[in-house]
Design a protein around this motif. Structure first.
Motif, PDB file in Angstrom:
ATOM      1  N   ALA A 165       8.743 -31.679 -15.934  1.00  0.00           N
ATOM      2  CA  ALA A 165       7.484 -32.028 -15.218  1.00  0.00           C
ATOM      3  C   ALA A 165       7.348 -30.810 -14.135  1.00  0.00           C
ATOM      4  O   ALA A 165       8.259 -30.546 -13.594  1.00  0.00           O
ATOM      5  N   ARG A 166       6.229 -30.513 -14.113  1.00  0.00           N
ATOM      6  CA  ARG A 166       5.794 -29.606 -12.958  1.00  0.00           C
ATOM      7  C   ARG A 166       5.488 -30.277 -11.635  1.00  0.00           C
ATOM      8  O   ARG A 166       4.677 -31.170 -11.697  1.00  0.00           O
ATOM      9  N   ILE A 167       6.085 -29.787 -10.573  1.00  0.00           N
ATOM     10  CA  ILE A 167       6.187 -30.622  -9.399  1.00  0.00           C
ATOM     11  C   ILE A 167       5.103 -30.013  -8.378  1.00  0.00           C
ATOM     12  O   ILE A 167       5.000 -28.705  -7.881  1.00  0.00           O
ATOM     13  N   PRO A 168       3.997 -30.861  -8.094  1.00  0.00           N
ATOM     14  CA  PRO A 168       2.833 -30.299  -7.184  1.00  0.00           C
ATOM     15  C   PRO A 168       3.470 -30.559  -5.879  1.00  0.00           C
ATOM     16  O   PRO A 168       4.490 -30.993  -5.459  1.00  0.00           O
ATOM     17  N   ALA A 169       2.734 -29.740  -4.793  1.00  0.00           N
ATOM     18  CA  ALA A 169       3.080 -29.651  -3.436  1.00  0.00           C
ATOM     19  C   ALA A 169       3.117 -30.963  -2.631  1.00  0.00           C
ATOM     20  O   ALA A 169       4.117 -31.398  -1.847  1.00  0.00           O
ATOM     21  N   ASP A 170       2.244 -31.821  -3.041  1.00  0.00           N
ATOM     22  CA  ASP A 170       2.037 -33.102  -2.544  1.00  0.00           C
ATOM     23  C   ASP A 170       2.900 -34.332  -3.205  1.00  0.00           C
ATOM     24  O   ASP A 170       2.256 -35.359  -3.407  1.00  0.00           O
ATOM     25  N   ALA A 171       3.702 -34.043  -4.332  1.00  0.00           N
ATOM     26  CA  ALA A 171       4.287 -35.013  -4.870  1.00  0.00           C
ATOM     27  C   ALA A 171       5.202 -36.023  -4.037  1.00  0.00           C
ATOM     28  O   ALA A 171       5.561 -35.858  -3.079  1.00  0.00           O
ATOM     29  N   SER A 172       5.205 -37.134  -4.647  1.00  0.00           N
ATOM     30  CA  SER A 172       5.953 -38.287  -4.045  1.00  0.00           C
ATOM     31  C   SER A 172       7.389 -38.255  -3.966  1.00  0.00           C
ATOM     32  O   SER A 172       7.912 -37.295  -4.764  1.00  0.00           O
ATOM     33  N   ALA A 173       8.157 -39.019  -3.228  1.00  0.00           N
ATOM     34  CA  ALA A 173       9.706 -38.657  -3.014  1.00  0.00           C
ATOM     35  C   ALA A 173      10.274 -39.157  -4.189  1.00  0.00           C
ATOM     36  O   ALA A 173      11.135 -38.628  -4.825  1.00  0.00           O
ATOM     37  N   ASP A 174       9.914 -40.387  -4.909  1.00  0.00           N
ATOM     38  CA  ASP A 174      10.577 -40.803  -6.056  1.00  0.00           C
ATOM     39  C   ASP A 174       9.841 -39.996  -7.341  1.00  0.00           C
ATOM     40  O   ASP A 174       8.847 -40.797  -7.804  1.00  0.00           O
ATOM     41  N   LEU A 175      10.281 -39.069  -7.679  1.00  0.00           N
ATOM     42  CA  LEU A 175       9.594 -38.232  -8.498  1.00  0.00           C
ATOM     43  C   LEU A 175       9.597 -38.708  -9.896  1.00  0.00           C
ATOM     44  O   LEU A 175       8.986 -38.673 -10.813  1.00  0.00           O
ATOM     45  N   ASP A 176      10.634 -39.780 -10.368  1.00  0.00           N
ATOM     46  CA  ASP A 176      11.035 -40.025 -11.834  1.00  0.00           C
ATOM     47  C   ASP A 176       9.871 -41.107 -12.004  1.00  0.00           C
ATOM     48  O   ASP A 176       9.741 -41.607 -13.191  1.00  0.00           O
ATOM     49  N   ALA A 177       9.495 -41.878 -11.210  1.00  0.00           N
ATOM     50  CA  ALA A 177       8.489 -42.990 -11.188  1.00  0.00           C
ATOM     51  C   ALA A 177       7.067 -42.819 -10.630  1.00  0.00           C
ATOM     52  O   ALA A 177       6.427 -43.548 -10.436  1.00  0.00           O
ATOM     53  N   ALA A 178       6.791 -41.488 -10.174  1.00  0.00           N
ATOM     54  CA  ALA A 178       5.657 -41.105  -9.359  1.00  0.00           C
ATOM     55  C   ALA A 178       4.457 -41.206 -10.504  1.00  0.00           C
ATOM     56  O   ALA A 178       4.712 -40.612 -11.629  1.00  0.00           O
ATOM     57  N   ASP A 179       3.456 -41.603  -9.997  1.00  0.00           N
ATOM     58  CA  ASP A 179       2.364 -41.560 -11.092  1.00  0.00           C
ATOM     59  C   ASP A 179       1.562 -40.268 -11.150  1.00  0.00           C
ATOM     60  O   ASP A 179       0.977 -39.860 -12.245  1.00  0.00           O
TER      61      ASP A 179
END
Length: 405
Positions: A165-179
């Protein structure tokens, strides 16, 4: 009377009962060979069951075939009859099979086998997460991952689903379950490694691996990484606070400073292994504001280190907004050539990465370039190069006069 040759009827005959004994011995040998093959097949049953139990479809097909054979002895007779075996072996197989069918039709053997197979399947469990996920090789547009297999449950063979997955700058802390994270399927493999391609250079990604068997899936194991930056035309790169270039002899670093900055406002030092560029008393609580600070990718010659203010490069929006400090870092022993630098700062003092997230943070501040994309020209060797190589081959210091470098 003249000597006469003995006829066939006069040939010596075996003693009474010997022919019958030999025939029985042959028949017994054939039957024992057949029973030995059956014992080998029975001994191989655990391996066969392990293969059969991999998927529910295989298990159902195997049990269906057993039922069809057990309740249709004629089918077995036809199959055995088509095999070129002596008649005595055919007869013995039919007798053994009739005896076995009579027992299984009554139930004890067959029901016990079915219960054992069900018990074996019920004792399986979902796999555990994989261990020690690593990013072994990273390029500008690809990355290779490897991991350790989890502890396998009984009679279980795992496969692994690999996603990126490509991670945006404003991604949530729980990356495995983030929408807001879109996971892209990379591979479904039974190996302990995989490769992701067609990635975006100089971008933060996250890889996760999920183990799977016929009982379900494990929890995900994830790891962030940063793809390398494509090198510029000057074989360098661009960082948030500076840009750099290199040639076979030196590395040039252009640090961005605010407009109006003077020489007295800067604290610049180079010890050969470390570099520091800071604005005096511009940080929190009156401390210096570090612009570039850390361990250099390779050692340099501090005696020839120099810096100066430079004019902004034409068309560079970042440099046009302020002033530029140009640093010259001479490479050590440029006469024999030096490997290309992948970055300027390789490590930050006092910030040893304790996790992959810390490593990603350092790489975002000081990105590395993909040196495999740089096309280097092979320099022509002069006479002094051959003399230096000859001295090195003889174990002498460079120059051959004992003066070292």
């Amino acid at each position: 009377a003249p000597f006469e040759q003995p006829t066939t009827s006069m040939a010596r005959k075996l003693p009474p009962g010997w022919a019958k004994r030999i025939r029985r011995w042959r028949e017994g040998s054939l039957i024992n060979a057949y029973r030995g093959i059956v014992l080998l097949f029975v001994g191989a049953m655990p391996v066969l069951l392990r293969v059969v139990m991999l998927t529910p479809v295989r298990a159902a097909a195997f049990l269906g075939a057993l039922l069809a054979c057990f309740y249709n002895p004629r089918a077995i007779s036809l199959m055995v009859g088509s095999v070129p075996l002596p008649e005595i072996v055919h007869n013995q197989i039919e007798k053994d099979f009739e005896r076995f069918v009579s027992l299984t039709c009554r139930g004890p053997f067959f029901r016990a086998a079915v219960r054992a197979i069900k018990a074996l399947r019920d004792c399986q469990a979902q796999p555990e997460p994989v261990g020690s996920l690593r990013v072994s090789t990273v390029r500008a547009t690809s990355a290779k991952f490897s991991w350790e297999a989890p502890k396998k449950p009984f009679l279980s063979d795992e496969s692994y689903r690999v996603e990126v997955a490509r991670i945006p700058a404003d991604a949530s802390a729980d990356l495995d379950a983030a929408d807001d994270i879109t996971w892209v399927h990379i591979a479904r493999t039974t190996d302990m490694s995989a490769e992701a391609t067609n990635l975006v250079p100089n971008t933060v990604y996250r890889c996760r691996v999920v183990a799977h068997n016929n009982k379900g899936e494990s929890g995900p194991k994830s790891l962030p990484f940063v793809t390398l930056q494509e090198p510029t035309a000057a074989q360098g790169g661009v960082a948030p606070s500076y840009s750099w270039s290199q040639d076979p002899k030196e590395v040039n670093v252009r640090v961005l400073v605010p407009s109006g900055t003077k020489s007295a406002d800067l604290a610049i030092s180079c010890s050969g292994a470390t570099l520091r560029v800071a604005l005096k008393k511009r940080g929190a609580d009156g401390a210096d504001l570090e612009l570039v600070s850390g361990t250099l990718h390779r050692p340099v010659n501090p005696e020839d280190f120099a810096w100066q203010f430079a004019d902004p490069m034409e068309g560079d929006v970042r440099e046009a907004a302020g002033r530029v400090v140009e640093l010259t870092l001479p490479k050590v022993d440029p006469s024999l050539g030096q490997p290309l630098w992948k970055c300027v700062i390789a490590a930050i003092p006092g910030a040893a990465p304790a996790s992959a997230e810390d490593t990603v943070a350092i790489l975002k501040m000081h990105p590395r370039i993909d040196t495999s994309l740089v096309k280097q020209e092979v320099p022509e060797l002069g006479d002094h190069h051959f003399r230096e190589l000859h001295d090195l081959a003889r174990g002498m210091p460079l120059g051959g006069d004992g003066s070292g470098y």
